[in-house]
Design an enzyme around this catalytic site. Structure first.
Site, short mmCIF file in Angstrom:
data_model
loop_
_atom_site.label_atom_id
_atom_site.label_comp_id
_atom_site.label_asym_id
_atom_site.label_seq_id
_atom_site.Cartn_x
_atom_site.Cartn_y
_atom_site.Cartn_z
N HIS A 284 0.82 -1.21 0.00
CA HIS A 284 0.00 0.00 0.00
C HIS A 284 0.84 1.26 0.00
CE1 HIS A 284 -3.36 -2.78 0.82
NE2 HIS A 284 -3.94 -1.93 0.01
N GLU B 155 -11.01 -10.56 -5.21
CA GLU B 155 -9.59 -10.50 -4.86
C GLU B 155 -9.15 -11.68 -3.99
OE1 GLU B 155 -8.72 -6.85 -2.77
OE2 GLU B 155 -10.55 -6.94 -1.60
N ASP C 173 -4.30 -8.14 -4.42
CA ASP C 173 -4.52 -9.21 -3.44
C ASP C 173 -4.70 -10.56 -4.12
OD1 ASP C 173 -4.35 -8.17 -0.79
OD2 ASP C 173 -6.06 -6.90 -1.30
N CYS D 274 -9.25 -3.09 -10.82
CA CYS D 274 -8.75 -1.89 -10.15
C CYS D 274 -7.43 -2.15 -9.45
CB CYS D 274 -9.78 -1.33 -9.17
SG CYS D 274 -10.24 -2.51 -7.89
C1 PEP Z 1 -6.34 -4.97 -4.93
O1 PEP Z 1 -6.21 -5.79 -4.02
O2 PEP Z 1 -5.98 -5.20 -6.10
C2 PEP Z 1 -6.93 -3.64 -4.67
C3 PEP Z 1 -7.26 -2.84 -5.65
O3 PEP Z 1 -7.11 -3.26 -3.39
P1 PEP Z 1 -5.93 -2.87 -2.39
O4 PEP Z 1 -4.67 -2.68 -3.20
O5 PEP Z 1 -6.35 -1.62 -1.70
O6 PEP Z 1 -5.86 -4.04 -1.47
MG MG Z 2 -7.20 -5.54 -2.15
#
Ligand code: PEP
Ligand code: MG
Length: 582
Positions: free
Chosen positions: A198, A442, A466, A513
């Site tokens: 993150h 995910e 994820d 995403c």
């Molecule tokens: C993902 O897991 O791809 C996602 C978009 O969410 P995050 O990166 O916030 O876990």
């Molecule tokens: Mg995620």
């Protein structure tokens, strides 16, 4: 004396080139020298400590004032409150002064010795939240030491036209990074972290070159050295020679020109050569990110990661605070859709200022994260749902749920949302009664057993960050296994193809995403697999759009099928290169 030139390699998480002077930040092990103080000078040395503490207090006040009018004011206030409390603690001042007198040593040394002792004590505390207070102590001590050494912590050096500030940190949590969002800097380098951690995601959202997983950079690189950051070649060059510097300056100019050229695509419709519309939306972390989303011509917000509103807080954000933030986004995007993801707090976003979060350990990626935490803390979920639903009266808002894996969780989600809708209706509070509810795909279980997701949700979005982590059993935040994190692993491709195909067949809109969606090298492969909706950091949208505009989807199918059948990683890479050269 000329300094020696060397390069360090890491993981590029945001492309591009930056040239600048280093600024070492945060959580560093303090490197101070020790020298003796004669007994007659001890009192002057103690006064020096007092003065440095006063200066740090002033520095924090200035920081508080500077941030007061910004979106981050509350976050910064909470952070400064903690630091001020520590500064006022007598053990910080009196114990350190006693150490100076007892050992006849300089204030910096005394402070760091005391800090080590405090940290050791914190380490013995069982309570996770209290144990993590050691980071606050480290930050405060770092500020005082820098004052003692004549370097203010938050004074970012003035930049000239091509020399900027390069931040070098051992590790920064996303919460730390949020504090930098209002500062200008040219690039970002950390020792820890993987490509989809993150911290890397926030770094990418800043739109500057960034490298993580550098391992030793914070120790080896010194303050104020000239550094080239090459986010494309995954390296930094410290104290470059004149020739190398000249080459990189030329590259930097080229990159600037390319960025300007991409801006000409902002108003172009996002459709392929054979007339297929492709929706390109943006991922945001805080409402302030909206301006960049608008600047690149995003068709909406495909992922609003709301958990960033919860970081740097002493208490959880209340319903009204959340409502204001969500309404600001939904109004600001001017009629375009916003997909707001419910809380996905997890292990790598935590700075433990919210004590409830201590519960997510000890195996946090597989533990009480995201929707699981929301079910375990219904009050937390209800407050957020109320805020979201209230904001839905002001624009085109959709709700997206992270980390779902089973039918019972789907049912529990709808029960929770319906209960909140019912109370709002009873209270005569306006909200969008037909608000669309979607789910993130995910967790591999959701991807494989996708039917109930298709039946229950209005839209789905693939979270590759994820999904890859869980599919390949690789911690996305751990640089030690970062080389194994492979978005085009044959198993991943098969899973992606299955999810996209199933959703398209069921006519349920499916987006992606995760970070993979913002990589222009992946655009054609994903189009070939049938993906038509992409959400990504604003900084990558125009490069992806350029690919979309130059693609003929009908020409991709055959090659995409070949890639899907392929089991050899090198062959897969070669075929992706081929699809990109069509
Ligand atoms: C993902 O897991 O791809 C996602 C978009 O969410 P995050 O990166 O916030 O876990
Ligand atoms: Mg995620």
């Amino acid at each position: 004396m000329t300094s020696c030139s060397f390069s360090l390699h890491g993981i590029g998480v945001s492309g591009g080139i930056a040239i600048g002077k280093t600024r070492l930040v945060s959580h560093a092990t303090l490197d101070v020298s020790q020298y003796s103080i004669a007994p007659e000078h001890v009192s002057a040395e103690q006064d020096r400590l007092d003065k440095a503490i006063i200066d740090v207090r002033r520095e924090l006040q200035v920081l508080r004032q500077e941030m007061a009018a910004t979106e981050l004011a509350d976050d910064i206030d909470a952070f400064i409150d903690v630091q001020e409390t520590l500064l006022n603690d007598v053990s910080l001042t009196e114990d350190t002064k006693a150490y100076i007198a007892e050992h006849g040593c300089n204030a910096e040394w005394a402070l760091v010795q005391k800090m080590d002792a405090w940290i050791a004590l914190f380490g013995q505390i069982e309570d996770e939240y209290l144990r993590d207070r050691k980071f606050d102590v480290m930050q405060v001590v770092e500020r005082i030491v820098k004052q003692l050494m004549g370097k203010a912590v938050d004074s970012f050096p003035e930049t000239s036209s091509d020399l900027h500030t390069i931040l070098i940190a051992h590790d920064l949590s996303p919460a730390d990074l949020l504090q930098f969002k209002h500062r200008r800097f040219a690039a970002f380098v950390t020792d820890l972290g993987g490509a989809t951690s993150h911290t890397a995601i926030v770094a990418r959202s800043l739109g500057v070159p960034a490298l993580v997983g550098m391992r030793m950079a914070r120790q080896i690189v010194h303050e104020g050295e000239t550094v080239i950051v090459d986010g494309d070649q995954n390296c930094i060059i410290v104290n470059p020679s004149r020739v190398v510097l000249a080459q990189y300056r030329a590259l930097y100019q080229k990159q600037k020109a390319r960025r300007e050229a991409l801006m000409s695509l902002v108003r172009r419709r996002s459709k392929t050569r054979d007339d297929v519309d492709i929706s390109l939306t943006v991922n945001i972390e805080i409402p302030d990110d909206l301006s960049l989303a608008l600047k690149v011509g995003a068709q909406g917000i495909g992922l609003f990661r709301t958990e960033f509103l919860y970081l740097n807080q002493k208490t959880l954000p209340d319903e009204h605070t959340q409502f204001l933030a969500y309404r600001r986004v939904v109004r600001g995007i001017k009629g375009k859709p916003v997909i707001l993801r419910t809380l996905d707090l997890g292990y790598d976003k935590i700075n433990a200022q919210v004590d409830m979060l201590a519960r997510v350990m000890p195996n946090p990626a597989l533990g009480l994260r995201a929707i699981r935490l929301c079910f375990a803390e219904p009050e937390l979920f209800t407050i957020q749902l109320r805020a979201i639903l209230r904001a839905s009266a002001y624009g085109k808002l959709k709700i997206m749920i992270p980390m779902l894996s089973s039918v019972s969780e789907i049912e529990q989600t709808f029960d929770a949302i319906n209960a909140v809708k019912k109370t709002l209706a009873e209270e005569n509070i306006a909200f969008d009664r037909d608000i669309e509810i979607g789910a993130m795909i995910e967790v591999p279980a959701a991807a494989l057993a996708i039917t109930p997701f298709l039946k229950n949700f209005s839209f789905l979005s693939i979270g590759t960050n994820d999904l890859i982590q869980y599919m390949l059993a690789i911690d996305r935040a751990d640089e030690a296994v970062a080389q194994l994190y492979d978005p085009v692993h044959p198993a991943m491709l098969k899973l992606l193809a299955h999810v996209i195909k199933s959703a398209n067949r069921a006519k349920v809109p499916i987006s992606m995403c995760g970070e993979m969606a913002g990589n222009p090298e992946m655009t054609r492969l994903l189009l070939g697999l049938g993906l038509r909706h992409f959400s990504m950091p604003a900084s990558t949208l125009l490069a992806v759009k350029e690919r979309v505009i130059n693609t003929d989807i009908s020409a991709l199918k055959k090659l995409a099928d070949r890639i899907l059948r392929c089991t050899q990683p090198t062959k897969i890479q070669a075929l992706i290169a081929e699809i990109n050269s069509l």
